[in-house]
Design a protein around this motif. Structure first.
Motif, PDB file in Angstrom:
ATOM      1  N   ARG A 117       0.828  -1.203   0.000  1.00  0.00           N
ATOM      2  CA  ARG A 117       0.000   0.000   0.000  1.00  0.00           C
ATOM      3  C   ARG A 117       0.863   1.254   0.000  1.00  0.00           C
ATOM      4  O   ARG A 117       0.598   2.210  -0.744  1.00  0.00           O
ATOM      5  CB  ARG A 117      -0.917  -0.006   1.224  1.00  0.00           C
ATOM      6  CG  ARG A 117      -1.900   1.160   1.265  1.00  0.00           C
ATOM      7  CD  ARG A 117      -2.714   1.136   2.535  1.00  0.00           C
ATOM      8  NE  ARG A 117      -1.847   1.272   3.701  1.00  0.00           N
ATOM      9  CZ  ARG A 117      -2.303   1.313   4.955  1.00  0.00           C
ATOM     10  NH1 ARG A 117      -3.600   1.195   5.197  1.00  0.00           N
ATOM     11  NH2 ARG A 117      -1.460   1.442   5.967  1.00  0.00           N
ATOM     12  N   LYS A 118       1.933   1.246   0.822  1.00  0.00           N
ATOM     13  CA  LYS A 118       2.827   2.407   0.879  1.00  0.00           C
ATOM     14  C   LYS A 118       3.600   2.568  -0.422  1.00  0.00           C
ATOM     15  O   LYS A 118       3.839   3.690  -0.877  1.00  0.00           O
ATOM     16  CB  LYS A 118       3.784   2.269   2.061  1.00  0.00           C
ATOM     17  CG  LYS A 118       3.095   2.402   3.413  1.00  0.00           C
ATOM     18  CD  LYS A 118       4.062   2.184   4.567  1.00  0.00           C
ATOM     19  CE  LYS A 118       3.342   2.322   5.906  1.00  0.00           C
ATOM     20  NZ  LYS A 118       4.223   2.059   7.050  1.00  0.00           N
ATOM     21  N   LEU A 119       3.991   1.461  -1.028  1.00  0.00           N
ATOM     22  CA  LEU A 119       4.678   1.534  -2.324  1.00  0.00           C
ATOM     23  C   LEU A 119       3.747   2.100  -3.391  1.00  0.00           C
ATOM     24  O   LEU A 119       4.182   2.858  -4.266  1.00  0.00           O
ATOM     25  CB  LEU A 119       5.166   0.143  -2.737  1.00  0.00           C
ATOM     26  CG  LEU A 119       6.402  -0.388  -1.999  1.00  0.00           C
ATOM     27  CD1 LEU A 119       6.691  -1.818  -2.420  1.00  0.00           C
ATOM     28  CD2 LEU A 119       7.615   0.494  -2.271  1.00  0.00           C
ATOM     29  N   CYS A 120       2.490   1.735  -3.322  1.00  0.00           N
ATOM     30  CA  CYS A 120       1.505   2.254  -4.280  1.00  0.00           C
ATOM     31  C   CYS A 120       1.340   3.760  -4.102  1.00  0.00           C
ATOM     32  O   CYS A 120       1.289   4.509  -5.081  1.00  0.00           O
ATOM     33  CB  CYS A 120       0.175   1.536  -4.088  1.00  0.00           C
ATOM     34  SG  CYS A 120      -1.098   2.029  -5.262  1.00  0.00           S
ATOM     35  N   ILE A 121       1.273   4.200  -2.826  1.00  0.00           N
ATOM     36  CA  ILE A 121       1.153   5.638  -2.546  1.00  0.00           C
ATOM     37  C   ILE A 121       2.375   6.379  -3.064  1.00  0.00           C
ATOM     38  O   ILE A 121       2.261   7.455  -3.666  1.00  0.00           O
ATOM     39  CB  ILE A 121       0.990   5.866  -1.033  1.00  0.00           C
ATOM     40  CG1 ILE A 121      -0.356   5.300  -0.548  1.00  0.00           C
ATOM     41  CG2 ILE A 121       1.091   7.357  -0.696  1.00  0.00           C
ATOM     42  CD1 ILE A 121      -0.515   5.326   0.953  1.00  0.00           C
ATOM     43  N   LEU A 122       3.564   5.790  -2.852  1.00  0.00           N
ATOM     44  CA  LEU A 122       4.802   6.406  -3.332  1.00  0.00           C
ATOM     45  C   LEU A 122       4.788   6.521  -4.852  1.00  0.00           C
ATOM     46  O   LEU A 122       5.187   7.548  -5.409  1.00  0.00           O
ATOM     47  CB  LEU A 122       6.004   5.582  -2.874  1.00  0.00           C
ATOM     48  CG  LEU A 122       7.387   6.090  -3.287  1.00  0.00           C
ATOM     49  CD1 LEU A 122       7.635   7.479  -2.732  1.00  0.00           C
ATOM     50  CD2 LEU A 122       8.480   5.128  -2.826  1.00  0.00           C
ATOM     51  N   GLY A 123       4.317   5.468  -5.527  1.00  0.00           N
ATOM     52  CA  GLY A 123       4.249   5.493  -6.985  1.00  0.00           C
ATOM     53  C   GLY A 123       3.309   6.570  -7.488  1.00  0.00           C
ATOM     54  O   GLY A 123       3.604   7.274  -8.456  1.00  0.00           O
ATOM     55  N   ILE A 124       2.172   6.723  -6.812  1.00  0.00           N
ATOM     56  CA  ILE A 124       1.201   7.757  -7.197  1.00  0.00           C
ATOM     57  C   ILE A 124       1.796   9.148  -7.008  1.00  0.00           C
ATOM     58  O   ILE A 124       1.602  10.056  -7.820  1.00  0.00           O
ATOM     59  CB  ILE A 124      -0.093   7.607  -6.378  1.00  0.00           C
ATOM     60  CG1 ILE A 124      -0.805   6.300  -6.763  1.00  0.00           C
ATOM     61  CG2 ILE A 124      -1.016   8.796  -6.597  1.00  0.00           C
ATOM     62  CD1 ILE A 124      -1.983   5.965  -5.877  1.00  0.00           C
ATOM     63  N   MET A 125       2.571   9.318  -5.920  1.00  0.00           N
ATOM     64  CA  MET A 125       3.209  10.609  -5.649  1.00  0.00           C
ATOM     65  C   MET A 125       4.285  10.924  -6.686  1.00  0.00           C
ATOM     66  O   MET A 125       4.491  12.088  -7.045  1.00  0.00           O
ATOM     67  CB  MET A 125       3.819  10.607  -4.254  1.00  0.00           C
ATOM     68  CG  MET A 125       2.799  10.534  -3.134  1.00  0.00           C
ATOM     69  SD  MET A 125       3.562  10.252  -1.509  1.00  0.00           S
ATOM     70  CE  MET A 125       4.433  11.792  -1.267  1.00  0.00           C
TER      71      MET A 125
END
Length: 415
Positions: free
Chosen positions: A31-39
């Motif tokens: 989930r955190k990796l996904c958020i980082l990718g979106i950012m």
């Protein structure tokens, strides 16, 4: 002086452990990796599509603004984060000391480098720190008093940095460079002496010797009953120790002041202050130090730099991306490399940062008409400092990454 060095290195190691844990919390959470990718996605696309449309004014001083933002600069920020991460993961001591000098060498003004580094620390903290794991080591009373002081120090350091920048952007770069020259010169000299001694005895291991507490200043401060008093180390000493909140707040104000000026979390000062001045145990110091880093970096980056336009968000995200990878590679490499060699590279990395900022000073002082120096000589000195710095850091990075891939079968076997 030796005890101060040991305290600084102990603090750097504690910060590195937190940095590694934080990075692993991000990398292991989809989930955190996904958020980082979106950012990162809009930053990457925007830098490619609209690089030439970005304004030249950043921070209100057109003549001293950074260069146009380009995909190349984003790549440089990733590489800087990667190298800092390799140092943190491989050496077990904070690699943040090289970030501000590296950004300044890449053409970013000092105040922007400071604000960007602070935001990078804060962004990583809010994404990856599992605070509940550390609460058992935190003295709430010490943390509250220390943070109260650090907030005041951050305000003072941020105001001073911005005042000097508005007065003269060149003077701002000179001021920040001098601070780094003094700190890195001290740390680098002791680190090299420590490496040479270890090399003779061929002893690997930690980057520092453990600090020891002795009666003296801590005992005198703890005897001074100036309300409100804080009780701490109850688990280690029957009835605990007590100290005035005013002394803790004063230490916090110093740490916050320095952190806001240098663009670091301030942990490298917290440890020696807690252990050698306040008499706090290393066990309690580590947990409280990590807590203060999160809040000090967050408050400084937002209240003193972000709202004034002194943060390069894209660079911060690039450094975050690079450091996540670098820390993991560095930590794995330590399993197949002798500690004595790692200590040598650490000393060289710090000294190269010292030389980098030292060689940049004559040119800036010459532009301010403080010292007589020809533009050609100033440019040559700056170029030598920049090349020397990046060559040393690059050799270290190539060596670590090369060793990692060369020994990857061994590492898989251990896993």
């Amino acid at each position: 002086m030796k005890r101060l060095y040991q305290g600084l290195m102990a603090a750097a190691k504690a910060h590195a452990r937190w940095d590694y844990e934080t990075s692993m919390n991000i990398l292991k959470d989809k989930r955190k990796l996904c958020i980082l990718g979106i950012m990162l996605l809009p930053i990457i696309l925007g830098s490619i599509a609209f690089a030439t449309d970005l304004p030249t004014v950043l921070g209100g001083k057109k003549a001293y603004a950074p260069a146009f933002y380009t995909p190349f600069i984003f790549l440089v920020s990733i590489l800087i984060g990667l190298c800092a991460g390799l140092i943190t993961g491989c050496i077990g001591a904070g690699g943040g000391f090289i970030i501000t000098p590296a950004l300044m060498s890449a053409g970013i003004k000092g105040i922007l480098a400071v604000g960007t580094d602070l935001f990078h620390i804060f962004a990583k903290a809010i994404m990856g720190t599992a605070v509940h794991k550390k609460l058992g080591n935190v003295s709430v009373g010490l943390a509250v008093a220390f943070l109260a002081g650090s907030i005041g120090g951050v305000l003072g350091g941020g105001i001073l940095n911005r005042f000097i920048y508005e007065l003269n952007p060149l003077l701002s770069d000179v001021f920040i460079s001098i601070v780094y020259v003094l700190l890195l010169g001290f740390l680098g000299s002791y680190a090299m002496i420590d490496f040479l001694k270890s090399r003779k005895s061929d002893i690997g291991g930690d980057v520092h010797g453990g600090p020891s507490t002795e009666p003296g200043l801590p005992a005198r401060l703890q005897k001074a009953h100036i309300p409100p008093m804080i009780t701490f180390d109850e688990d280690l000493v029957p009835g605990g120790k007590k100290i005035s909140a005013w002394f803790v707040a004063m230490c916090g104000s110093i740490v916050g002041f320095v952190a806001a000026i240098m663009g670091v979390g301030g942990g490298f000062l917290t440890f020696p202050m807690f252990v050698y001045i306040l008499g706090v145990s290393s066990f309690t110091t580590v947990g409280t130090d990590i807590l203060q880093i999160i809040f000090t970096a967050g408050f400084a980056s937002i209240s003193q730099y972000a709202i004034y336009g002194f943060i390069f968000y894209t660079l911060a995200m690039g450094m975050l991306l690079g450091s996540l990878l670098g820390i993991q590679i560095g930590a794995l490499t330590t399993k197949v490399v002798k500690g004595v060699y790692i200590r040598g590279f650490y000393a060289l990395a710090i000294l190269s940062g010292f030389v980098n900022r030292l060689f940049a000073l004559p040119g800036k002082l010459g532009e301010m008409k403080i010292i007589p120096i020809s533009p050609g000589t100033a440019e040559t000195l700056t170029m030598i400092g920049n090349w020397g710095f990046f060559v040393v850091i690059s050799i270290f990075a190539i060596w670590v990454i090369g060793t990692f891939f060369k020994k990857i079968k061994v590492l898989r076997g251990e896993a």
